[in-house]
Design a protein around this motif. Structure first.
Motif, PDB file in Angstrom:
ATOM      1  N   THR A 176       0.840  -1.196   0.000  1.00  0.00           N
ATOM      2  CA  THR A 176       0.000   0.000   0.000  1.00  0.00           C
ATOM      3  C   THR A 176       0.878   1.249   0.000  1.00  0.00           C
ATOM      4  O   THR A 176       2.019   1.226   0.468  1.00  0.00           O
ATOM      5  N   ILE A 177       0.321   2.336  -0.514  1.00  0.00           N
ATOM      6  CA  ILE A 177       0.937   3.651  -0.412  1.00  0.00           C
ATOM      7  C   ILE A 177      -0.144   4.620   0.042  1.00  0.00           C
ATOM      8  O   ILE A 177      -1.318   4.454  -0.278  1.00  0.00           O
ATOM      9  N   VAL A 178       0.254   5.644   0.802  1.00  0.00           N
ATOM     10  CA  VAL A 178      -0.727   6.595   1.321  1.00  0.00           C
ATOM     11  C   VAL A 178      -0.093   7.972   1.435  1.00  0.00           C
ATOM     12  O   VAL A 178       1.099   8.098   1.728  1.00  0.00           O
ATOM     13  N   ALA A 179      -0.885   9.020   1.178  1.00  0.00           N
ATOM     14  CA  ALA A 179      -0.412  10.398   1.264  1.00  0.00           C
ATOM     15  C   ALA A 179      -1.236  11.180   2.279  1.00  0.00           C
ATOM     16  O   ALA A 179      -2.430  10.930   2.456  1.00  0.00           O
ATOM     17  N   PHE A 180      -0.573  12.150   2.925  1.00  0.00           N
ATOM     18  CA  PHE A 180      -1.209  12.963   3.962  1.00  0.00           C
ATOM     19  C   PHE A 180      -1.122  14.452   3.603  1.00  0.00           C
ATOM     20  O   PHE A 180      -0.233  14.865   2.852  1.00  0.00           O
ATOM     21  N   ASN A 181      -2.013  15.223   4.185  1.00  0.00           N
ATOM     22  CA  ASN A 181      -2.061  16.658   3.886  1.00  0.00           C
ATOM     23  C   ASN A 181      -1.028  17.468   4.649  1.00  0.00           C
ATOM     24  O   ASN A 181      -0.798  18.635   4.349  1.00  0.00           O
ATOM     25  N   GLN A 182      -0.421  16.865   5.663  1.00  0.00           N
ATOM     26  CA  GLN A 182       0.603  17.555   6.446  1.00  0.00           C
ATOM     27  C   GLN A 182       1.616  16.547   6.973  1.00  0.00           C
ATOM     28  O   GLN A 182       1.389  15.337   6.933  1.00  0.00           O
ATOM     29  N   GLU A 183       2.733  17.059   7.443  1.00  0.00           N
ATOM     30  CA  GLU A 183       3.761  16.185   7.997  1.00  0.00           C
ATOM     31  C   GLU A 183       3.229  15.447   9.228  1.00  0.00           C
ATOM     32  O   GLU A 183       2.414  15.972   9.986  1.00  0.00           O
ATOM     33  N   THR A 184       3.699  14.228   9.403  1.00  0.00           N
ATOM     34  CA  THR A 184       3.385  13.451  10.593  1.00  0.00           C
ATOM     35  C   THR A 184       4.536  12.492  10.845  1.00  0.00           C
ATOM     36  O   THR A 184       5.482  12.422  10.051  1.00  0.00           O
ATOM     37  N   THR A 185       4.475  11.763  11.929  1.00  0.00           N
ATOM     38  CA  THR A 185       5.565  10.846  12.248  1.00  0.00           C
ATOM     39  C   THR A 185       5.527   9.619  11.341  1.00  0.00           C
ATOM     40  O   THR A 185       4.467   9.251  10.813  1.00  0.00           O
ATOM     41  N   ASP A 186       6.665   8.978  11.187  1.00  0.00           N
ATOM     42  CA  ASP A 186       6.721   7.753  10.400  1.00  0.00           C
ATOM     43  C   ASP A 186       5.820   6.690  11.010  1.00  0.00           C
ATOM     44  O   ASP A 186       5.197   5.903  10.286  1.00  0.00           O
ATOM     45  N   GLU A 187       5.733   6.672  12.335  1.00  0.00           N
ATOM     46  CA  GLU A 187       4.916   5.663  13.023  1.00  0.00           C
ATOM     47  C   GLU A 187       3.438   5.815  12.685  1.00  0.00           C
ATOM     48  O   GLU A 187       2.762   4.836  12.351  1.00  0.00           O
ATOM     49  N   VAL A 188       2.930   7.031  12.744  1.00  0.00           N
ATOM     50  CA  VAL A 188       1.521   7.281  12.434  1.00  0.00           C
ATOM     51  C   VAL A 188       1.231   6.947  10.972  1.00  0.00           C
ATOM     52  O   VAL A 188       0.243   6.276  10.640  1.00  0.00           O
ATOM     53  N   ALA A 189       2.108   7.391  10.096  1.00  0.00           N
ATOM     54  CA  ALA A 189       1.920   7.136   8.666  1.00  0.00           C
ATOM     55  C   ALA A 189       1.930   5.640   8.372  1.00  0.00           C
ATOM     56  O   ALA A 189       1.121   5.143   7.574  1.00  0.00           O
TER      57      ALA A 189
ATOM     58  N   SER B 116      -2.353  14.655  15.230  1.00  0.00           N
ATOM     59  CA  SER B 116      -2.026  16.031  14.836  1.00  0.00           C
ATOM     60  C   SER B 116      -3.303  16.703  14.345  1.00  0.00           C
ATOM     61  O   SER B 116      -3.949  16.207  13.422  1.00  0.00           O
ATOM     62  N   LYS B 117      -3.676  17.795  14.933  1.00  0.00           N
ATOM     63  CA  LYS B 117      -4.919  18.477  14.603  1.00  0.00           C
ATOM     64  C   LYS B 117      -4.988  18.789  13.110  1.00  0.00           C
ATOM     65  O   LYS B 117      -4.097  19.406  12.537  1.00  0.00           O
ATOM     66  N   GLY B 118      -6.058  18.312  12.465  1.00  0.00           N
ATOM     67  CA  GLY B 118      -6.254  18.583  11.050  1.00  0.00           C
ATOM     68  C   GLY B 118      -5.583  17.595  10.111  1.00  0.00           C
ATOM     69  O   GLY B 118      -5.762  17.681   8.892  1.00  0.00           O
ATOM     70  N   LEU B 119      -4.839  16.646  10.659  1.00  0.00           N
ATOM     71  CA  LEU B 119      -4.155  15.651   9.824  1.00  0.00           C
ATOM     72  C   LEU B 119      -5.178  14.727   9.166  1.00  0.00           C
ATOM     73  O   LEU B 119      -6.085  14.216   9.825  1.00  0.00           O
ATOM     74  N   THR B 120      -5.024  14.501   7.867  1.00  0.00           N
ATOM     75  CA  THR B 120      -5.921  13.594   7.167  1.00  0.00           C
ATOM     76  C   THR B 120      -5.218  12.959   5.972  1.00  0.00           C
ATOM     77  O   THR B 120      -4.112  13.358   5.596  1.00  0.00           O
ATOM     78  N   VAL B 121      -5.880  11.986   5.383  1.00  0.00           N
ATOM     79  CA  VAL B 121      -5.350  11.288   4.208  1.00  0.00           C
ATOM     80  C   VAL B 121      -5.896  11.965   2.954  1.00  0.00           C
ATOM     81  O   VAL B 121      -7.080  12.288   2.873  1.00  0.00           O
ATOM     82  N   THR B 122      -5.011  12.172   1.974  1.00  0.00           N
ATOM     83  CA  THR B 122      -5.440  12.786   0.717  1.00  0.00           C
ATOM     84  C   THR B 122      -5.536  11.771  -0.422  1.00  0.00           C
ATOM     85  O   THR B 122      -6.146  12.052  -1.448  1.00  0.00           O
ATOM     86  N   GLY B 123      -4.926  10.593  -0.247  1.00  0.00           N
ATOM     87  CA  GLY B 123      -5.003   9.570  -1.285  1.00  0.00           C
ATOM     88  C   GLY B 123      -4.262   8.321  -0.884  1.00  0.00           C
ATOM     89  O   GLY B 123      -3.379   8.361  -0.024  1.00  0.00           O
ATOM     90  N   PHE B 124      -4.646   7.207  -1.480  1.00  0.00           N
ATOM     91  CA  PHE B 124      -3.947   5.956  -1.209  1.00  0.00           C
ATOM     92  C   PHE B 124      -4.124   5.005  -2.383  1.00  0.00           C
ATOM     93  O   PHE B 124      -4.975   5.201  -3.257  1.00  0.00           O
TER      94      PHE B 124
END
Length: 273
Positions: free
Chosen positions: A160-173, A257-265
């Motif tokens: 799988t691959i996934v993208a986020f709208n803001q930076e986050t930790t490697d663990e969360v991603a 992280s406030k406002g963190l979300t997924v933009t695509g996968f």
């Protein structure tokens, strides 16, 4: 003309073909490297044509991230024996690296990329001549975002691959990439569920309500309720987080992280879900 081990090794490096295939091709071509390569190529084309109706259900699925960009690809073959071959895995890696470097727009573009003295598509056909199996590139996709992550399940059959709208930790991603692998969502949220899929599910829900004898004036409301349940099953952000069912993925991300979300996968698997 005698064929030397150095000649054989050189042709093997150029084509990826086996030592004996290289020796035979050079012998037939009387030491002419261009002719030997053409012999190997024609063998691949013949195998590809002969086995075009076969099912390439095995293979290797790989994915990589460069931070803000991630890509995934599947190179398919017929047997698990070929899929586990080091040269087959290496070819998959080389194609993936190339598609990432060139940021191929889609599968057709990936197949058309220059590879060696030809294209990616031709390289796959050439390898068919070496393995004797049908091979094809499939499952290509990419995502871009402020942060991307990948997950490759042991065995190279699911990634799988996934993208986020803001930076986050490697663990969360990584947790979200694993969630996608485990729960197989079809969209990020309800708004991005394909229209044809939603229409089909609404029809199924309404038909089921009628079969249960529900009053016709309540069918639409009942169907809508079942669609909301459907969203929780197939929309990534609405799914329960597998490691903590008290949280949805949306809440898990917002907590991280406030406002963190997924933009695509993108999820590619050779297994039956």
């Amino acid at each position: 003309m005698a064929v030397t081990m150095a000649d054989i090794s050189h042709l093997r490096k150029m084509t990826g073909a086996g030592m004996m295939d290289c020796k035979n091709a050079l012998t037939e071509a009387n030491g002419d490297f261009d002719k030997a390569m053409e012999i190997i190529r024609k063998k691949g084309q013949a195998v590809a044509a002969k086995r075009s109706d076969r099912d390439a259900s095995e293979g290797c699925v790989l994915a990589k991230s460069t931070g803000k960009y991630a890509a995934i690809i599947a190179l398919k073959c017929e047997t698990d024996f070929v899929a586990k071959n080091e040269d087959f895995i290496k070819l998959t890696e080389e194609i993936l690296d190339l598609t990432m470097a060139e940021k191929a727009a889609d599968l057709d573009a990936a197949n058309s990329l220059p590879f060696g003295d030809s294209t990616v598509k031709q390289a796959v056909v050439d390898r068919s001549g070496i393995t004797g199996e049908k091979m094809e590139l499939d499952g290509y996709g990419f995502v871009e975002g402020a942060k991307t992550a990948v997950y490759i399940h042991p065995g190279n059959k699911l990634a799988t691959i996934v993208a986020f709208n803001q930076e986050t930790t490697d663990e969360v991603a990584h947790e979200v990439a694993m969630q996608i692998a485990a729960m197989n969502p079809i969209s990020v949220d309800a708004a991005s569920v394909p229209a044809d899929v939603l229409a089909r599910e609404k029809e199924i829900a309404a038909d089921k309500a009628r079969q249960e004898g529900k009053p016709e004036n309540l069918i639409e409301r009942i169907a809508e309720g079942r669609i909301h349940k459907f969203y929780k099953e197939v929309c990534l952000l609405e799914q329960e987080y597998v490691k903590d069912p008290s949280l949805t993925i949306a809440k898990f991300l917002d907590k991280a992280s406030k406002g963190l979300t997924v933009t695509g996968f993108k999820r590619v698997t050779l297994n039956e879900d």
